[in-house]
Design an enzyme around this catalytic site. Structure first.
Site, mmCIF file in Angstrom:
data_model
loop_
_atom_site.group_PDB
_atom_site.id
_atom_site.type_symbol
_atom_site.label_atom_id
_atom_site.label_comp_id
_atom_site.label_asym_id
_atom_site.label_seq_id
_atom_site.Cartn_x
_atom_site.Cartn_y
_atom_site.Cartn_z
ATOM 1 N N LYS A 1 0.847 -1.202 0.000
ATOM 2 C CA LYS A 1 0.000 0.000 0.000
ATOM 3 C C LYS A 1 0.876 1.242 0.000
ATOM 4 C CE LYS A 1 -4.211 -0.154 2.328
ATOM 5 N NZ LYS A 1 -4.941 -0.190 3.616
HETATM 6 C C1 E4P Z 1 -8.148 -0.126 4.442
HETATM 7 O O1 E4P Z 1 -7.530 -0.380 3.419
HETATM 8 C C2 E4P Z 1 -8.111 1.210 5.065
HETATM 9 O O2 E4P Z 1 -6.830 1.509 5.505
HETATM 10 C C3 E4P Z 1 -9.134 1.309 6.184
HETATM 11 O O3 E4P Z 1 -10.376 0.863 5.713
HETATM 12 C C4 E4P Z 1 -9.241 2.730 6.732
HETATM 13 O O4 E4P Z 1 -10.330 2.792 7.599
HETATM 14 P P1 E4P Z 1 -10.635 4.054 8.525
HETATM 15 O O5 E4P Z 1 -10.879 5.238 7.670
HETATM 16 O O6 E4P Z 1 -11.860 3.648 9.302
HETATM 17 O O7 E4P Z 1 -9.442 4.237 9.415
#
Ligand code: E4P
Length: 228
Positions: free
Chosen positions: A85
């Site tokens: 990522k």
């Molecule tokens: C997943 O890939 C993301 O990092 C995650 O869903 C972020 O979630 P949040 O906005 O609730 O922290």
């Protein structure tokens, strides 16, 4: 449409894997920390092994573009199914699209994360990202229209034949999941508690209760008929 689970909790991952409904796992440094995984390498290797060949997204933890490249390459060595990522921009606003491009050119899979606008999706697709994570909850937190961003992105990718798949992330309710599905998300990554909520319905429980009660009554009747 695929469903990923947005957690680093191995017990939860195992549970939903056994139910046969998950196609991958996403994490970020905050999720890992919340779920008690302090050694990212050890945690990522364990999850990747558990879910293979399904993809596991692991996020870089630096603001420096060169360090991003070397971290991503290191992560990709841990297991074949690791997707790295990379955020759209650093905390200081420096675009990370060059990093995405280079990694994809080297054969790594990139999840271009923290996308909060259609414009960012266009750039990530141009950079060749395998996945682009649109943060629905964080868009809505600021009053934005996340289903519109998702729909525009999915339509645009299709119109111009880009390979990137949209992952809708940052889910805050079952409603967010359904809206994302209707907006055409390729993947939705869901925190475990919402998969549970999505499965549950008071009237389904009541109906099943009634069917079992009536089946038992029928068995009792059969017993009575045999006795007479
Ligand atoms: C997943 O890939 C993301 O990092 C995650 O869903 C972020 O979630 P949040 O906005 O609730 O922290």
């Amino acid at each position: 449409m695929e469903i990923f689970i947005d957690t680093a909790n191995v017990k939860e991952i195992n549970k939903w894997l056994e139910y046969g409904i998950i196609d991958g796992v996403t994490t970020n440094p905050s999720i890992m920390f919340r779920d008690g995984i302090y050694d990212i390498e050890k945690g990522a290797k364990e999850i990747a092994h558990l879910i293979e060949p399904r993809p596991l997204s692991v996020e870089v933890t630096t603001n420096d573009l060169n360090e991003m490249l070397s971290q991503a390459r290191q992560f990709a060595q841990w297991a074949n199914n690791i997707v790295v990522k990379i955020p759209q921009i650093t905390a200081d606003g420096v675009p990370c699209y060059g990093v995405m491009k280079q990694l994809e050119n080297d054969g790594l899979k990139v999840n271009s994360t923290v996308a909060l606008s259609f414009g960012q999706v266009i750039l990530a697709a141009k950079a060749g990202a395998t996945y682009i994570s649109i943060f629905a909850g964080r868009i809505s937190d600021e009053g934005g229209n996340s289903p519109e961003v998702i729909r525009n992105s999915v339509d645009w990718l299709k119109r111009w034949n880009y390979k990137s798949k949209i992952i809708v992330a940052s889910i805050r309710s079952v409603g967010d999941i359904l809206n994302a599905a209707l907006a055409g998300a390729h993947v939705i990554t869901i925190p475990p508690e919402f998969v549970g909520k999505m499965a549950d319905h008071k009237n389904t429980r009541e109906s099943v209760k009634q069917f079992i009660k009536d089946a038992q009554k029928a068995l009792d009747m059969m017993g009575n008929v045999k006795k007479t």
